[in-house]
Design a protein around this motif. Structure first.
Motif, PDB file in Angstrom:
ATOM      1  N   ASP A  89       0.815  -1.211   0.000  1.00  0.00           N
ATOM      2  CA  ASP A  89       0.000   0.000   0.000  1.00  0.00           C
ATOM      3  C   ASP A  89       0.851   1.264   0.000  1.00  0.00           C
ATOM      4  O   ASP A  89       0.348   2.355  -0.238  1.00  0.00           O
ATOM      5  CB  ASP A  89      -0.898   0.052   1.247  1.00  0.00           C
ATOM      6  CG  ASP A  89      -1.929  -1.056   1.270  1.00  0.00           C
ATOM      7  OD1 ASP A  89      -2.492  -1.352   0.201  1.00  0.00           O
ATOM      8  OD2 ASP A  89      -2.154  -1.616   2.347  1.00  0.00           O
TER       9      ASP A  89
ATOM     10  N   GLU B  54       4.008   7.358   0.633  1.00  0.00           N
ATOM     11  CA  GLU B  54       2.638   7.734   0.960  1.00  0.00           C
ATOM     12  C   GLU B  54       1.698   6.539   0.832  1.00  0.00           C
ATOM     13  O   GLU B  54       1.963   5.600   0.089  1.00  0.00           O
ATOM     14  CB  GLU B  54       2.156   8.914   0.134  1.00  0.00           C
ATOM     15  CG  GLU B  54       2.013   8.695  -1.328  1.00  0.00           C
ATOM     16  CD  GLU B  54       1.549   9.971  -2.041  1.00  0.00           C
ATOM     17  OE1 GLU B  54       0.819   9.807  -3.027  1.00  0.00           O
ATOM     18  OE2 GLU B  54       1.911  11.088  -1.645  1.00  0.00           O
ATOM     19  N   ILE B  55       0.635   6.617   1.608  1.00  0.00           N
ATOM     20  CA  ILE B  55      -0.390   5.577   1.611  1.00  0.00           C
ATOM     21  C   ILE B  55      -1.691   6.231   1.152  1.00  0.00           C
ATOM     22  O   ILE B  55      -2.147   7.203   1.763  1.00  0.00           O
ATOM     23  CB  ILE B  55      -0.590   4.998   3.027  1.00  0.00           C
ATOM     24  CG1 ILE B  55       0.710   4.386   3.532  1.00  0.00           C
ATOM     25  CG2 ILE B  55      -1.711   3.959   3.029  1.00  0.00           C
ATOM     26  CD1 ILE B  55       0.697   4.056   5.012  1.00  0.00           C
ATOM     27  N   PRO B  56      -2.299   5.725   0.072  1.00  0.00           N
ATOM     28  CA  PRO B  56      -3.582   6.292  -0.348  1.00  0.00           C
ATOM     29  C   PRO B  56      -4.692   5.878   0.618  1.00  0.00           C
ATOM     30  O   PRO B  56      -4.758   4.723   1.041  1.00  0.00           O
ATOM     31  CB  PRO B  56      -3.800   5.676  -1.739  1.00  0.00           C
ATOM     32  CG  PRO B  56      -2.968   4.449  -1.759  1.00  0.00           C
ATOM     33  CD  PRO B  56      -1.841   4.658  -0.802  1.00  0.00           C
TER      34      PRO B  56
ATOM     35  N   SER C 199      -9.013   7.146   1.915  1.00  0.00           N
ATOM     36  CA  SER C 199     -10.195   7.941   1.585  1.00  0.00           C
ATOM     37  C   SER C 199     -11.009   8.104   2.864  1.00  0.00           C
ATOM     38  O   SER C 199     -11.767   7.209   3.232  1.00  0.00           O
ATOM     39  CB  SER C 199     -11.009   7.247   0.491  1.00  0.00           C
ATOM     40  OG  SER C 199     -12.152   8.009   0.208  1.00  0.00           O
TER      41      SER C 199
ATOM     42  N   ASP D 194      -6.939  12.205   1.550  1.00  0.00           N
ATOM     43  CA  ASP D 194      -6.787  11.232   0.470  1.00  0.00           C
ATOM     44  C   ASP D 194      -5.448  10.501   0.509  1.00  0.00           C
ATOM     45  O   ASP D 194      -5.217   9.588  -0.267  1.00  0.00           O
ATOM     46  CB  ASP D 194      -7.017  11.874  -0.896  1.00  0.00           C
ATOM     47  CG  ASP D 194      -5.955  12.874  -1.306  1.00  0.00           C
ATOM     48  OD1 ASP D 194      -5.067  13.199  -0.487  1.00  0.00           O
ATOM     49  OD2 ASP D 194      -6.017  13.341  -2.459  1.00  0.00           O
ATOM     50  N   ARG D 195      -4.553  10.908   1.450  1.00  0.00           N
ATOM     51  CA  ARG D 195      -3.294  10.179   1.591  1.00  0.00           C
ATOM     52  C   ARG D 195      -2.596  10.525   2.898  1.00  0.00           C
ATOM     53  O   ARG D 195      -2.774  11.608   3.438  1.00  0.00           O
ATOM     54  CB  ARG D 195      -2.379  10.415   0.410  1.00  0.00           C
ATOM     55  CG  ARG D 195      -2.012  11.833   0.187  1.00  0.00           C
ATOM     56  CD  ARG D 195      -1.617  12.060  -1.255  1.00  0.00           C
ATOM     57  NE  ARG D 195      -2.299  13.272  -1.680  1.00  0.00           N
ATOM     58  CZ  ARG D 195      -1.803  14.152  -2.492  1.00  0.00           C
ATOM     59  NH1 ARG D 195      -0.630  13.946  -3.039  1.00  0.00           N
ATOM     60  NH2 ARG D 195      -2.457  15.228  -2.815  1.00  0.00           N
TER      61      ARG D 195
ATOM     62  N   GLN E 200       1.230  10.780   4.245  1.00  0.00           N
ATOM     63  CA  GLN E 200       2.573  10.898   3.682  1.00  0.00           C
ATOM     64  C   GLN E 200       3.635  10.846   4.770  1.00  0.00           C
ATOM     65  O   GLN E 200       3.394  11.267   5.904  1.00  0.00           O
ATOM     66  CB  GLN E 200       2.706  12.223   2.924  1.00  0.00           C
ATOM     67  CG  GLN E 200       1.795  12.323   1.737  1.00  0.00           C
ATOM     68  CD  GLN E 200       1.937  13.658   1.034  1.00  0.00           C
ATOM     69  OE1 GLN E 200       2.019  14.700   1.681  1.00  0.00           O
ATOM     70  NE2 GLN E 200       1.977  13.624  -0.288  1.00  0.00           N
TER      71      GLN E 200
END
Length: 177
Positions: free
Chosen positions: A19, A59-61, A63, A147-148, A150
């Motif tokens: 991820d 970074e990890i996406p 939501s 949305d992420r 970091q």
């Protein structure tokens, strides 16, 4: 703690090295792997070589809607933290604004958002997202949605394990780890 959270949607160990996207720019090498300790899943993150300009190294996406209404909870161990290392865990919005949690000797005495200033285990921080220090990059300082997540490393090597990373709302908890 989970008994008072009401409806919970946790995904322990949901984030892993697949991820995590790693920046190819700069000299930093970021590694991430799942680890387990006393039946707890964690994400071990380590860097090699320093990044003087503070570029995002991974970074990890995610939501997370209406994240501004949440508190962020993080539990981590810090195995290596060079004296001059500065680490930011940024919770970034689609408009490029972010709120951040900090690790490093440079952050001693800072009022909010500091998880650790030295090596050790069992560091915990729970703070409302909107009260974490903010920064902007061409966007507003308002962070509504995320949305992420970091990772930014400056000036030194770092190794640590994040055991819990939760967004706690009034009626639910969203757990990335």
């Amino acid at each position: 703690m989970t008994g008072c959270l009401g409806r919970t949607s946790e995904r322990p160990g949901a984030v892993d090295s697949s991820d995590l996207s790693v920046s190819s720019s700069g000299s930093a090498k970021l590694t991430a792997k799942n680890v387990k300790n006393d039946n707890n899943n964690g994400l071990m993150i380590s860097t090699e070589d320093s990044v003087a300009d503070g570029k995002v190294v991974g970074e990890i996406p995610v939501s997370i809607s209406e994240a501004s209404r949440s508190s962020v909870y993080i539990n981590a161990d810090v195995e290596q933290l060079d004296d001059d290392a500065e680490i930011e865990i940024r919770f970034r919005s689609p408009n490029s604004s972010y709120r951040a949690i900090f690790l490093g000797n440079e952050y001693k005495g800072k009022e909010s958002g500091v998880l650790a200033t030295e090596t050790g285990s069992g560091y915990e921080l729970q703070e409302q997202l909107k009260k974490l220090p903010s920064a902007e990059n061409g966007g507003s300082t308002q962070v509504m949605d995320i949305d992420r997540v970091q990772f930014v490393v400056r000036d030194g090597d770092f190794a640590g394990t994040i055991w819990a990373l939760w967004f706690i709302f009034e009626d639910q908890t969203i757990a990335l780890l």
